[in-house]
Every structure is written in structure tokens, then in C-alpha cells.
Design an enzyme around this catalytic site. Structure first.
Site, PDB file in Angstrom:
ATOM      1  N   GLU A   1       0.847  -1.206   0.000  1.00 10.31           N
ATOM      2  CA  GLU A   1       0.000   0.000   0.000  1.00 10.31           C
ATOM      3  C   GLU A   1       0.878   1.250   0.000  1.00 10.31           C
ATOM      4  O   GLU A   1       0.773   2.115   0.884  1.00 10.31           O
ATOM      5  CB  GLU A   1      -0.992  -0.030   1.177  1.00 10.31           C
ATOM      6  CG  GLU A   1      -1.993  -1.159   1.023  1.00 10.31           C
ATOM      7  CD  GLU A   1      -3.230  -1.076   1.919  1.00 10.31           C
ATOM      8  OE1 GLU A   1      -3.263  -0.231   2.830  1.00 10.31           O
ATOM      9  OE2 GLU A   1      -4.157  -1.865   1.692  1.00 10.31           O
TER      10      GLU A   1
ATOM     11  N   TYR B   1     -11.388  -4.107   0.312  1.00  9.01           N
ATOM     12  CA  TYR B   1     -12.122  -4.493   1.532  1.00  9.01           C
ATOM     13  C   TYR B   1     -13.595  -4.163   1.357  1.00  9.01           C
ATOM     14  O   TYR B   1     -13.946  -3.139   0.758  1.00  9.01           O
ATOM     15  CB  TYR B   1     -11.561  -3.754   2.751  1.00  9.01           C
ATOM     16  CG  TYR B   1     -10.241  -4.341   3.207  1.00  9.01           C
ATOM     17  CD1 TYR B   1     -10.215  -5.507   3.964  1.00  9.01           C
ATOM     18  CD2 TYR B   1      -9.034  -3.757   2.863  1.00  9.01           C
ATOM     19  CE1 TYR B   1      -9.008  -6.077   4.366  1.00  9.01           C
ATOM     20  CE2 TYR B   1      -7.824  -4.312   3.264  1.00  9.01           C
ATOM     21  CZ  TYR B   1      -7.816  -5.472   4.017  1.00  9.01           C
ATOM     22  OH  TYR B   1      -6.630  -6.039   4.407  1.00  9.01           O
TER      23      TYR B   1
ATOM     24  N   GLU C   1      -5.054  -8.604  -0.624  1.00  6.46           N
ATOM     25  CA  GLU C   1      -5.833  -8.322   0.592  1.00  6.46           C
ATOM     26  C   GLU C   1      -7.285  -8.157   0.167  1.00  6.46           C
ATOM     27  O   GLU C   1      -7.591  -7.313  -0.691  1.00  6.46           O
ATOM     28  CB  GLU C   1      -5.361  -7.043   1.300  1.00  6.46           C
ATOM     29  CG  GLU C   1      -4.020  -7.198   1.977  1.00  6.46           C
ATOM     30  CD  GLU C   1      -3.606  -5.985   2.804  1.00  6.46           C
ATOM     31  OE1 GLU C   1      -4.493  -5.277   3.324  1.00  6.46           O
ATOM     32  OE2 GLU C   1      -2.387  -5.764   2.917  1.00  6.46           O
TER      33      GLU C   1
HETATM   34  O1  AHR Z   1      -5.302  -5.930   6.801  1.00  5.31           O
HETATM   35  C1  AHR Z   1      -5.180  -4.791   7.588  1.00  5.31           C
HETATM   36  C2  AHR Z   1      -4.498  -3.648   6.845  1.00  5.31           C
HETATM   37  O2  AHR Z   1      -5.296  -3.235   5.776  1.00  5.31           O
HETATM   38  C3  AHR Z   1      -3.170  -3.958   6.207  1.00  5.31           C
HETATM   39  O3  AHR Z   1      -2.120  -3.863   7.100  1.00  5.31           O
HETATM   40  C4  AHR Z   1      -3.061  -2.903   5.163  1.00  5.31           C
HETATM   41  O4  AHR Z   1      -2.268  -3.298   4.067  1.00  5.31           O
HETATM   42  C5  AHR Z   1      -4.504  -2.622   4.786  1.00  5.31           C
HETATM   43  O5  AHR Z   1      -4.775  -1.265   4.766  1.00  5.31           O
END
Ligand code: AHR
Length: 514
Positions: A196, A261, A318
Site C-alpha cells: 500500500e 475491503y 488483501e
Molecule cells: O489488513 C489490515 C491492513 O489493511 C493492512 O495492514 C493494510 O495493508 C490494509 O490497509
């Protein structure tokens, strides 16, 4: 042609899928049109030094009263073995760009204690370091995916770490590794150059990061036969500029990462709860997760333009659900409960990754134990398997299988206010043993749906499978009731080459046809 009739009635509650006359959903599984291999690495895990993910979750230390082998919890390791984990990404996340590998080698009592600045400001003892990580992946038969520190490290620090792991000669770093207990080099399959970098990894612009990537990657050298695939730190959500800039790097790049996410509300200040949520958040959460498909498509279109030979993979390293912190827990630890909604979300995402497996070479759910959408939750000596764990276990036949396209003849839909999403998601693949594995997901929280699947180019004899479902939208497993959401056998009828199966409301079904 049967058409599903699905009556949507607006409710004061805002959720409109109530009255239902669900007709059969017809599905054609095109075994005659096989696609790309579904890499097992789509089933990757992510284990960051965050909250109780490593410490307490996986590692308790040799002197713990909790049953352990060389410091690793035996209950957790045994459960993880059933997932056939292909790779584990470590040590972060945001933590990776603050991690200095020399802190985590040598006698544990001499390792420096640092502050974990990103995650709760707690003490990082460095008891779990390089040797412990490789012990873990070797125990699980997984590949190592190292996230190197670009943000606060140097090219020299990164290249020395790789040399420490892989040198097979008399270099001082190889000798140091041997002195610390490891004779043979470790296999390093993947190497992430930062994480990131648009945010916690250094707040960079893609052009600046691309130059740093070229510099750092130049010095990542290791012996023939032990060269990790190199992964650049890419974009997130609807961004494509990172993929665009990075896929123009002329060499030394195997993958570009992408993070997504899912939040029920899409509001990072008030994300929504993991349990006890209203019906509208069942559907908004799943609608938000489905948006990943558009983002993947857009990034793949950029890759097709800049890398028509298909050398660079998109690594969704992720992904998963993210909710408000649980009451009474350290908000910096990202601990959350995991319900049947998360199981449905996981299965829907995996179906999407299958569909784009030609370019999606890896995906890592965040995270393995006790953090975000975890496989396993622990509390002292207790452990519970989450609904997401069961999805990963049920989907193991898809690892390294061959993608088979599926045509759905008008999926029923579910709606809430302005949001409408399909109620059914299906994916299929052919295993090396010749069987057809079908993952069928019912996103409808209220209504079961019957699927009639027709297989072209394949003679159907019998089908067997398992279903994962829950009574409530937030059904979950707890330390006192660990088996509330567990897979059960499901029956499927075969007639004239078709398979009929009824998907319970809010369910994930994996059916094997032979
Ligand atoms: O998974 C938690 C965090 O989310 C990770 O450390 C980061 O890469 C993302 O923002």
C-alpha cells in the site's frame, strides 16, 4: 425455458425480498469450453503482526500452557492443515513497511522489543521472526510470500534479507542463518516490494513508487531455482492508475497487487456491525463486495493493453469483510465475529476470482487468525472455526483445477431500496481427477432456490456435496457453540443428464459431479 418469478414487495424495513415464488434456475455448465487454470494461490492467506493474529493466534511460545509444537498452537496448526494453504503473506500489511528483519533473528531473549505503531501501539517482541515464519509455512506445506520493507527500509536491507533466506554458499549472511539454526536455504516463492505504497507504505504517487520498485527489484537476487516472483504494490478499490503505471515497468515484475475491503455501509467511520445487523446491510454488504468484479475487469483491461502477452498477474493480496470494532476489544486489533454472511461473501469472491483466473494469479484473504475475516478465532486455549474457514475447506478441490464457464439463465434477484443484486452465483471447474466441482451460492437471505444444472460435453452419473447455511443472517460459531454453522451433506437428483439441487436460503453449496 423456465423463467424465475420473483415478487419483490417493498417493506417499511427497506428490505424488499419477502414474497417469493422461486422457480427453478437453469444453469449450463460448459465442460466443452474449458478455460484457464485456477491457481491454488487464489486460496492464499495473510498473516500480519496485527492484534492477536500472530501472537496468541498462531504463536504462543514454547513455554506456553497452551498445547504447542515448537511454540505453534497445535489446535490452530491442525485446523489450518485441512485448508491446504498454498501461500502465506507475511509480515504485513502496513506492518511490513516498518519491519526490520534483523530484529527478528537470533536468540529470542536478545531480540529488540519495538512498538507496533500501526496496530494499537503495543509492544512487538519480535519473538516471531524469519525462522518462525518459515517453520510455519513448512509445517503447513505452504509457499512463503514475503512482504519486503520499501517504505522505511533500504534496497540493501531488502537484498540482505533475501540473501539471508536463500544463499547456499559461504556468504556471511548464509553463515548467520546456519548459526541461527537453519542449514539449508528456504524456498521463497513470492516477494512483495512494499505494501500500500499509496498510503501506510509511504504515501507515494504511482510514478515515484514505480521508480523505487525498479531500484529495489534490481537488487533482489537469489540462486537459480529459488527466484521469487516479484510483486509490485498496486492500487485499491476503483483505482487503475497504479496498474497502468506499474505494468509499463519493462522487466523484473511478475505481479501487481490490488486490495479491496468490503464494508456494509461503505463508510470507514461507521462500517457496520459483524453481527446483529439489519437486513438492508445483508444486501448492501454483498452488493459492495460484488463491485470487486468491475474493479478486476478494469485493471485487467489495463494489463491487456500494457502486457498483451499476459506475463503480469493481478494479485488481490488483501480482500474480505471489514466491520466496526467489537465492543470491549482493542479497536487497533481488528478482531471481528464471522457469520454466514461472511461465508457467502467469501464464496462469491472466490467465484469471481475463478472467472478471471487467467490474470488473477493470487488472492489473500485478510487475515488468517483473529484479524478481520479470519479462518479461526482463539481465546486463550479455546479455538473456533469460522464459517469462512468452512468455505475455504469446501473449496479445496478448486485449487489448480481448470475453469469451466457457467451460463445462468436469468438469475433471480434480491433488492433493498435502490440496490438490486443477483441471488445466485455459480462457478465450476474440472479437477485433475476428471470430476466437475460446482460452487453454488444463494445470496438470498430468505428463500431457497432450486438449480437445474445441465452439463455440456460431460456425462453425468452422480453428484454429491455439502451445504453451509445458517438459521439467522448472523448465525456464527462461538467458543460455547462451535458447530452452529458447519457443512452438512446435501442431496442432489440426477435425471437425463441434469442435476437438480435446492440451495437453502443464505447458503454455500459445493457439489461434485462425476
Ligand atoms: O489488513 C489490515 C491492513 O489493511 C493492512 O495492514 C493494510 O495493508 C490494509 O490497509
Amino acid at each position: 425455458m423456465l423463467r424465475p418469478v420473483y415478487i419483490l414487495t417493498a417493506l417499511l424495513l427497506g428490505f424488499s425480498s419477502v414474497a417469493t415464488v422461486a422457480d427453478t434456475v437453469e444453469v449450463t455448465v460448459r465442460v466443452d469450453k474449458p478455460g484457464a487454470q485456477i491457481s491454488r494461490h487464489i486460496y492464499g492467506q495473510f498473516a500480519e503482526h496485527l492484534g492477536r493474529g500472530i501472537y496468541e493466534g498462531v504463536w504462543v511460545g514454547k513455554d506456553s500452557s497452551i498445547a504447542n509444537e515448537r511454540g505453534f498452537r497445535t489446535d490452530v496448526i491442525d485446523a489450518l492443515k485441512n485448508l491446504r494453504i498454498p501461500n502465506i503473506r507475511w509480515p504485513g500489511g502496513c506492518f511490513a513497511d516498518e519491519y526490520h528483519w534483523r530484529d527478528g533473528i537470533g536468540p529470542a531473549e536478545k531480540r529488540p522489543v519495538k512498538v507496533n505503531n500501526h496496530w494499537g501501539g503495543v509492544a512487538e517482541t519480535n519473538a516471531f521472526g524469519t525462522h518462525e515464519f518459515f517453520d510455519l509455512v513448512e509445517m503447513l506445506g505452504a509457499d512463503a510470500y514475503i512482504a519486503g520493507n520499501l517504505g522505511s527500509g533500504s534496497p540493501r536491507e531488502m537484498m540482505d534479507w533475501l540473501e539471508y533466506m536463500t544463499a547456499d554458499n559461504e556468504s556471511s549472511l548464509a553463515k548467520l542463518r546456519r548459526q541461527n539454526g537453519r542449514e539449508e536455504p528456504w524456498k521463497v516463492a513470492f516477494w512483495g516490494v512494499g505494501n500500500e505504497s499509496w498510503g501506510c507504505g509511504g504515501n507515494m504517487r504511482p510514478e515515484y513508487y514505480a521508480d523505487l520498485y525498479r531500484q529495489f527489484a534490481t537488487f533482489l537476487k537469489s540462486p537459480d531455482g529459488n527466484r521469487p516472483k516479484k510483486v509490485a504494490s498496486g492500487g485499491y478499490n476503483d483505482l487503475t492508475d497504479w496498474t497502468d503505471v506499474l505494468s509499463q515497468i519493462p522487466s523484473n515484475i511478475d505481479g501487481i497487487s490490488f486490495h479491496y475491503y468490503t464494508l456494509p455501509t461503505n463508510n470507514w467511520d461507521k462500517k457496520g456491525r459483524s453481527t446483529g445487523f439489519p437486513e438492508r446491510e445483508w444486501i448492501s454488504h454483498l452488493a459492495n463486495t460484488l463491485k470487486i468484479e468491475g474493479h478486476i475487469k478494469n485493471n485487467i483491461a489495463i494489463l491487456e493493453k500494457n502486457d498483451p502477452e499476459g506475463k503480469i498477474g493481478l494479485y488481490v493480496d488483501e480482500w474480505g469483510s471489514c466491520y466496526d470494532p467489537e465492543a470491549g476489544r482493542n479497536p487497533g486489533f481488528l478482531y471481528q465475529q464471522n457469520t454466514i454472511r461472511d461465508a457467502v461473501l467469501a464464496a462469491v469472491n472466490l467465484n469471481i476470482f475463478h472467472r478471471y483466473s487467467e490474470r488473477v494469479h493470487m488472492a489473500n484473504i485478510a487475515q488468517m487468525v483473529n484479524v478481520l475475516q479470519a479462518m479461526i478465532l482463539t481465546e486463550e486455549d479455546k479455538m473456533v472455526l469460522t464459517p469462512t474457514y468452512h468455505v475455504f475447506e469446501m473449496f479445496t478441490p478448486f485449487q489448480d483445477s481448470t475453469f469451466i464457464p457457467v451460463e445462468i439463465d436469468s438469475s433471480p434477484e434480491i433488492s433493498s431500496g435502490e440496490i438490486t443484486i443477483p441471488a445466485i452465483s455459480v462457478s465450476a471447474a474440472k479437477g485433475a481427477e476428471g470430476k466437475i466441482h460446482n460452487s453454488m451460492v444463494n445470496l438470498d437471505p430468505r428463500t431457497k432456490h432450486e438449480i437445474k444444472a445441465h452439463f455440456t460435453g460431460f456425462k453425468v452419473n452422480e453428484a454429491s456435496g455439502r451445504a453451509l447455511s445458517g438459521e439467522q443472517m448472523d448465525s456464527h460459531n462461538s467458543f460455547t457453540a462451535p458447530g452452529v454453522v458447519s457443512p452438512v451433506a446435501i442431496s442432489a437428483k440426477s435425471d437425463e443428464g441434469n442435476i437438480h439441487v435446492v440451495l437453502p436460503a443464505k447458503s454455500v453449496v459445493v457439489l461434485t459431479v462425476e
